[in-house]
Design an enzyme around this catalytic site. Structure first.
Site, PDB file in Angstrom:
ATOM      1  N   ASP A 479      76.649  87.426  92.815  1.00  0.00           N
ATOM      2  CA  ASP A 479      76.303  87.793  91.440  1.00  0.00           C
ATOM      3  C   ASP A 479      75.043  87.053  90.987  1.00  0.00           C
ATOM      4  O   ASP A 479      74.593  86.075  91.624  1.00  0.00           O
ATOM      5  CB  ASP A 479      77.490  87.429  90.541  1.00  0.00           C
ATOM      6  CG  ASP A 479      77.591  88.296  89.299  1.00  0.00           C
ATOM      7  OD1 ASP A 479      76.610  88.986  88.967  1.00  0.00           O
ATOM      8  OD2 ASP A 479      78.659  88.264  88.652  1.00  0.00           O
ATOM      9  N   ASP A 549      78.459  96.996  85.264  1.00  0.00           N
ATOM     10  CA  ASP A 549      79.667  96.411  84.675  1.00  0.00           C
ATOM     11  C   ASP A 549      80.422  97.443  83.851  1.00  0.00           C
ATOM     12  O   ASP A 549      81.552  97.208  83.438  1.00  0.00           O
ATOM     13  CB  ASP A 549      79.289  95.237  83.762  1.00  0.00           C
ATOM     14  CG  ASP A 549      79.189  93.942  84.554  1.00  0.00           C
ATOM     15  OD1 ASP A 549      79.574  93.936  85.733  1.00  0.00           O
ATOM     16  OD2 ASP A 549      78.729  92.941  83.980  1.00  0.00           O
TER      17      ASP A 549
END
Ligand code: DGJ
Length: 740
Positions: A479, A549
């Site tokens: 990430d 997301d």
């Protein structure tokens, strides 16, 4: 041989069955662009394409000759000076402050296959007959600077790759201020520009606009390729649609700040450039040093935007992704992020994993929160050792328990970042990329580690190696949750600050490469607050990326549709999540969430232990279905048939390579009543083959499905008595499986 050199006209012709790229060495020794587009017949002389015209006020190269002006000739790799007054591909400064260079042809070499680029991603071939390459060497006699233009053409794909190297062979230093990976001067401006833009949770939405005189561009100065603009642009003819017409796409194999744009000059020439963003970039070369740009890739299509996308997909699947997962079906995973956020312990995790294993899910991914003091997003980043309060048996203990359930085990990391509240920050505050004279911005309470410093990358590698060593980790989600706002390295001199952003990305690639070399069986998925670093550069290291997301099925239609312009479904992380959805609070049917996510690297992101028995049965069926058709979803030829940006109905389909199986995804956002009959004309089937349609068991010929269409008419009557049954309201979807 797809690359011909015509000695008497000093003309290079790169071509294959579908595309031609032609340039020549002009009479002043600099390379001039002639043509890029559909395949032309090879011949010696294309000088008619030079279009030399006498024009008032033009700066002309030769006294007494009013025709030869670089302001009007199309250029292959333009620099300041000598008359070209459009934006240069490259701008450099000599020690005397002059920006004037003149790179003249010295030599060239043509060879089968393709070389890699040191420290940077690049397309590659497994056999030398798949690609042919050309290197053209140019020199500026005054400074002794060398410019090498690299070209590769694929034998059976409409693809050209380019990049540039500058080498300082002369005694004095030169400073590069701008160095685009490529330049192409197209012969007209009758194009529309397509770009992918957005923001967090609405990545890669499609925008199309006609070209206008002047510059139109997309860019990132955030230190990563970004959710705001993707490093991509396409040019399409006005009449070009998804399925027919002429277009060309340009992308950059790079994950940092970039600039991609088109300059339309006052004579209808369109100059396309793509490369590292020149702002804040500066790189000085001393004698013997060189700088190599990232690689740009061009795709040409006469079969509309679908044709362009399919070429990108094939290229990336076959010639960009490396390692064990190249052309391999991706494991079906369950990720605990939306199920638990930071609030988990080993027992909770194992409970979710047990249910997942029973449903046939293949990989469990432990997301953020397993390390240091990471109980929320204010602390812990940088401390890459397990939190024993949450996971008393460590990562290897948990990994063993997951493996004993018959599943693989994956782990989340965010190696480029640090929280102030972390042992790493307390020990090494100077490793953070900030200008110490100012108060820096934080992003999600975190700071960027200075990956332009080798010792920082070395340290993070050591920490991660300790975590991974012996822990049997099969997958890593990497990430990166903030953009760079104060780019300054305390380890660099004032003259070296212009290198920092690019060196940061080289540091990221270096860390990836070291981990890949040491752990070749690990599947990497890249992520940057969702799809904030979804680019072709990353795919060289991480074969898949978390698309967004935003896991809402309706929002995902647009995001996945736009993403598919460049990137194949095999690399798009796509998960079924809970309702109400955590981003938009929408309730969509369970099957619509799966029907959207199937067209990607499929998984779940919810607490399975909270599902009803009926829902769990659906999960089992979905997993079984995905396993059966995964290769079609991930590696079939993908067609966009109806756009969520233009319609209430989105339709796309994937066709297996042998055309025996096709799966049509039909999604309708809002229900309407008593609408007209609807059909969708399919693509890519074998016209002579009979296909059985899963929805009603009928057999229909491929020709009919492509010409007359597949019936998708809605069944809602709107009359009294009809009741909602889950397949007749809002947000419904259907998958039509067609089998020959
Ligand atoms: C952002 C990612 O996109 C999410 O999937 C999740 O991994 C969080 N970060 C964790 O902090």
């Amino acid at each position: 041989m797809p690359i011909h050199y015509h000695e008497n006209t000093r003309t290079f012709h790169l071509f294959n069955a579908s595309v031609s790229y032609i340039f020549t060495i002009l009479e002043n020794g600099t390379p001039g662009s002639l043509y890029y587009g559909a395949r032309l017949t090879d011949k010696d002389d294309y000088s008619e394409l030079l279009e030399m015209k006498r024009r008032a006020n033009a700066p002309c190269t030769y006294e007494g000759n009013l025709l030869f002006s670089l302001e009007h000739l199309k250029q292959e790799y333009p620099l300041y000076g000598h008359g070209d007054l459009r934006y240069p591909a490259c701008s450099m400064r000599r020690e005397n402050g002059s920006h004037i260079f003149e790179f003249r042809y010295i030599s060239h070499v043509i060879y089968s296959g393709k070389h890699g680029i040191n420290g940077l991603p690049a397309i590659w071939c497994s056999t030398t007959d798949e690609m042919e390459s050309l290197e053209v060497e140019l020199e500026d006699a005054n400074s002794g600077t060398r410019l090498t233009l690299y070209y590769t053409i694929c034998s059976d794909l409409p693809v050209i790759a380019r990049h540039t190297r500058i080498t300082q062979a002369g005694a004095s230093a030169v400073t590069i201020e701008r160095v685009m990976s490529c330049n192409v001067d197209l012969i007209d401006d009758a194009w529309e520009m397509v770009q992918l833009n957005g923001a967090w949770s609405r990545e890669r939405h499609v925008t199309t606009m006609p070209l206008r005189p002047g510059i139109q561009s997309v860019y990132s100065m955030r230190g990563h390729s970004s959710a705001q603009f993707n490093p991509f642009l396409a040019l399409k003819r006005k009449e070009c649609t998804e399925t027919q017409g002429e277009c060309m796409g340009f992308t950059l194999l790079y994950s940092g700040s970039f600039l991609a744009g088109v300059e339309v000059d006052n004579y209808h020439v369109s100059r396309v450039q793509i490369g590292i963003h020149p702002d804040c970039f500066e790189w000085t070369l001393q004698q013997g040093e060189s700088f190599e740009t990232p690689e740009a890739v061009y795709v040409y299509s006469e079969d509309g935007l679908n044709g362009m996308s399919q070429a990108f997909h094939t290229l990336f699947n076959r010639h960009l992704v490396r390692g064990k997962y190249r052309m391999k079906e991706r494991p079906i995973l369950i990720n605990n992020w939306e199920a638990t956020y930071f609030d988990f312990d080993e027992e909770k995790i194992v409970r979710i994993a047990e249910t997942a294993a029973q449903a046939g899910i293949e990989l469990f991914v432990l997301d953020d929160g397993w390390f240091g003091n990471r109980n929320d997003d204010h602390r812990g980043l940088g401390d890459w050792y397990v939190n024993l309060q949450k996971l008393p048996h460590g990562i290897s203990g948990l990994s063993q328990r997951i493996h004993s359930l018959g599943m693989q085990f994956g782990l989340w990391i965010e190696p480029e970042m640090v929280n102030r509240d972390s042992n790493l920050y307390r020990t090494h505050p100077e490793w953070v990329m900030v200008d110490p004279d100012y108060v820096p911005c934080h992003g999600r309470n975190q700071y960027v580690l200075d990956f332009s410093r080798k010792e920082v990358v070395d340290y993070i590698f050591k920490c991660l190696d300790q975590v991974l060593d012996g822990a049997d980790v099969n997958y890593i989600k990497w990430d990166m949750n903030r953009t760079m706002s104060e780019v300054y390295s305390r380890s660099h001199s004032s003259l070296q600050q212009g290198r920092v952003m690019h060196e940061y990305i080289l540091g990221v690639y270096d860390l990836y490469e070291r981990l890949i070399q040491k752990y070749p069986d690990i599947l990497f998925e890249s992520c940057a607050s969702g799809g904030g670093r979804f680019d072709a550069g990353m795919l060289y290291y991480a074969p898949q990326a978390w698309t967004s997301d935003n896991s809402d099925a309706v929002e995902r239609l647009k995001i996945q549709y736009g993403t598919s312009y460049v990137y194949p479904p095999s690399c798009m992380g796509a998960h079924v999540s809970a309702v109400p959805n955590h981003q938009v609070f929408r309730n969509t049917p369970f099957n619509t969430r799966a029907n959207t996510a199937f067209y990607g690297a499929f998984g779940y992101e919810l607490d399975l232990s909270k599902l009803t028995e009926d829902e769990l049965e659906q999960v089992r069926q979905q997993v079984t279905f995905m396993k059966k058709y995964r290769s079609v979803f991930q590696y079939g030829t993908f067609y966009r048939l109806s756009s969520p940006f233009e319609s209430n109905e989105t339709v796309w389909m994937s066709v297996s390579q042998d055309q025996k199986t096709a799966i049509v995804g039909y999604y309708r956002v809002l229900n309407e009543v008593n609408v007209g009959y609807r059909r969708i004309r399919l693509k890519g089937l074998n016209p002579d083959e009979q296909y059985r349609i899963s929805m009603d068991g009928r057999w229909i010929e491929g020709r009919e499905l492509m010409k007359a269409g597949l019936v998708t008419s809605d069944y809602t009557s709107g009359e009294n008595g009809e009741i909602y049954n889950g397949s007749n309201g809002d947000f419904i979807s259907r998958l039509y499986v067609l089998e020959a």
